[in-house]
Design a protein around this motif. Structure first.
Motif, short mmCIF file in Angstrom:
data_model
loop_
_atom_site.label_atom_id
_atom_site.label_comp_id
_atom_site.label_asym_id
_atom_site.label_seq_id
_atom_site.Cartn_x
_atom_site.Cartn_y
_atom_site.Cartn_z
N SER A 11 33.79 -26.23 41.51
CA SER A 11 32.44 -26.47 41.04
C SER A 11 32.38 -26.09 39.56
CB SER A 11 31.43 -25.64 41.85
OG SER A 11 30.11 -25.95 41.48
N TRP A 12 31.57 -26.81 38.80
CA TRP A 12 31.39 -26.45 37.41
C TRP A 12 30.00 -26.88 36.97
CZ3 TRP A 12 34.48 -30.43 38.99
CH2 TRP A 12 34.25 -31.70 38.45
N VAL A 13 29.58 -26.31 35.87
CA VAL A 13 28.25 -26.60 35.34
C VAL A 13 28.39 -26.93 33.85
CG1 VAL A 13 27.74 -24.16 34.95
CG2 VAL A 13 25.86 -25.79 35.12
N GLU A 14 27.67 -27.97 33.45
CA GLU A 14 27.68 -28.40 32.05
C GLU A 14 26.29 -28.25 31.46
OE1 GLU A 14 28.98 -32.47 31.72
OE2 GLU A 14 31.01 -32.01 32.43
N VAL A 15 26.26 -27.85 30.19
CA VAL A 15 25.04 -27.81 29.40
C VAL A 15 25.35 -28.54 28.10
CG1 VAL A 15 23.37 -26.35 28.20
CG2 VAL A 15 24.27 -25.63 30.43
N ASP A 16 24.55 -29.54 27.79
CA ASP A 16 24.77 -30.35 26.58
C ASP A 16 26.19 -30.90 26.50
OD1 ASP A 16 22.13 -29.89 25.74
OD2 ASP A 16 22.70 -28.03 24.71
N GLY A 17 26.72 -31.34 27.65
CA GLY A 17 28.03 -31.96 27.69
C GLY A 17 29.20 -30.99 27.64
N LYS A 18 28.93 -29.68 27.61
CA LYS A 18 29.99 -28.67 27.56
C LYS A 18 30.03 -27.90 28.87
CE LYS A 18 30.64 -25.43 24.46
NZ LYS A 18 30.38 -24.50 23.34
N ILE A 19 31.24 -27.68 29.39
CA ILE A 19 31.39 -26.86 30.60
C ILE A 19 31.15 -25.40 30.20
CG2 ILE A 19 32.99 -26.03 32.35
CD1 ILE A 19 34.35 -28.79 32.27
N LYS A 22 32.98 -22.56 35.43
CA LYS A 22 33.83 -23.38 36.30
C LYS A 22 34.61 -22.47 37.25
CE LYS A 22 37.32 -27.01 36.15
NZ LYS A 22 38.09 -27.91 35.30
N ILE A 23 34.67 -22.89 38.53
CA ILE A 23 35.45 -22.14 39.52
C ILE A 23 36.31 -23.10 40.34
CG2 ILE A 23 33.75 -20.29 39.72
CD1 ILE A 23 33.00 -21.55 42.52
N GLY A 24 37.30 -22.51 40.99
CA GLY A 24 38.10 -23.23 41.97
C GLY A 24 37.52 -22.93 43.34
N LEU A 74 30.22 -19.38 41.63
CA LEU A 74 29.48 -19.96 40.51
C LEU A 74 28.01 -19.81 40.86
CD1 LEU A 74 29.37 -21.56 37.83
CD2 LEU A 74 29.48 -23.65 39.19
N VAL A 75 27.27 -19.05 40.05
CA VAL A 75 25.86 -18.78 40.33
C VAL A 75 25.00 -19.52 39.31
CG1 VAL A 75 24.11 -17.00 40.66
CG2 VAL A 75 26.51 -16.48 41.17
N ILE A 76 24.09 -20.35 39.85
CA ILE A 76 23.21 -21.17 39.03
C ILE A 76 21.77 -20.78 39.33
CG2 ILE A 76 22.49 -23.54 38.51
CD1 ILE A 76 25.47 -23.03 37.96
N SER A 77 21.00 -20.45 38.30
CA SER A 77 19.58 -20.16 38.51
C SER A 77 18.86 -21.47 38.85
CB SER A 77 18.97 -19.52 37.26
OG SER A 77 19.03 -20.41 36.16
N MET A 128 20.81 -28.20 33.24
CA MET A 128 22.23 -28.16 33.59
C MET A 128 22.60 -29.34 34.48
SD MET A 128 22.60 -24.08 34.45
CE MET A 128 20.95 -23.83 35.12
N LYS A 129 23.85 -29.72 34.38
CA LYS A 129 24.44 -30.67 35.33
C LYS A 129 25.45 -29.87 36.14
CE LYS A 129 23.81 -34.80 32.60
NZ LYS A 129 24.44 -35.93 31.94
#
Length: 147
Positions: A11-19, A22-24, A74-77, A128-129
C-alpha cells in the motif's frame, strides 16, 4: 476512534503526485478521530490492532498477527469515517473531531503503533491518493467505543 484495517500485500499514499508513505506486507489503517476521543481510545486500538490474528499461517488459517509476520502499517487520517449519512443525501461531519485535536490524537496513535511495528503515514489533512493491494480481501472496521 474508528479504524478501517485492511490486510495488504502493499500500500502507498501519494500527495501531489509524490509517494509520501509506502509499505509492503502488512496493514493499511484508515483512522477517523471522533469528537470525545481520548488517549484511552488510542490505547484500546493499540491493544487490538497489532495483535489481530488476520494473517495466514502455513495451514492457511488466520492465526498470525502483524507483529508475528514482522509486517508494516500505513496509517492514513480519514475524517470522513466520522461522517453521518442518516439524514438527507449530504453527509454530516458534526461528529468529526476538530482538526487540531484530531491531528494530536492521530500523531499519538502513529507514534505508539510504531513501538510495535514499522509505520508509514500520509499527510494529515492533505488530499491523498491511497493505493491498496488488499490481500483477501480482509477488512475490519474497529470502533474504540465498542472495545
Amino acid at each position: 476512534m474508528i479504524a478501517v484495517v485492511q490486510r495488504v500485500n502493499s500500500s502507498w499514499v501519494e500527495v501531489d503526485g509524490k509517494i509520501v508513505g509506502k509499505i509492503g506486507k502488512g496493514i493499511n489503517i484508515l483512522l477517523g478521530v471522533v469528537k470525545g476521543d481520548t488517549e484511552e481510545d488510542i490505547e484500546k486500538l493499540l491493544k487490538k490492532v497489532p495483535f489481530l490474528r488476520i494473517f495466514e499461517d502455513d495451514k492457511g488459517k488466520m492465526n498470525l498477527s502483524l507483529i508475528d509476520i514482522k509486517g508494516e502499517a500505513l496509517v492514513i487520517s480519514q475524517f470522513t469515517l466520522a461522517g453521518n449519512v442518516k439524514k438527507g443525501r449530504r453527509p454530516s461531519f458534526d461528529d468529526a473531531e476538530e482538526p487540531e485535536r484530531a491531528r494530536e490524537l492521530y500523531e499519538k496513535f502513529v507514534k505508539k503503533l510504531s513501538e510495535y511495528v514499522p509505520v508509514q503515514t500520509g499527510i494529515f489533512a492533505a488530499h491523498m491518493k491511497v493505493f491498496i493491494e488488499n490481500d483477501g480481501p480482509v477488512t475490519f472496521i474497529i470502533n474504540s467505543k465498542e472495545l
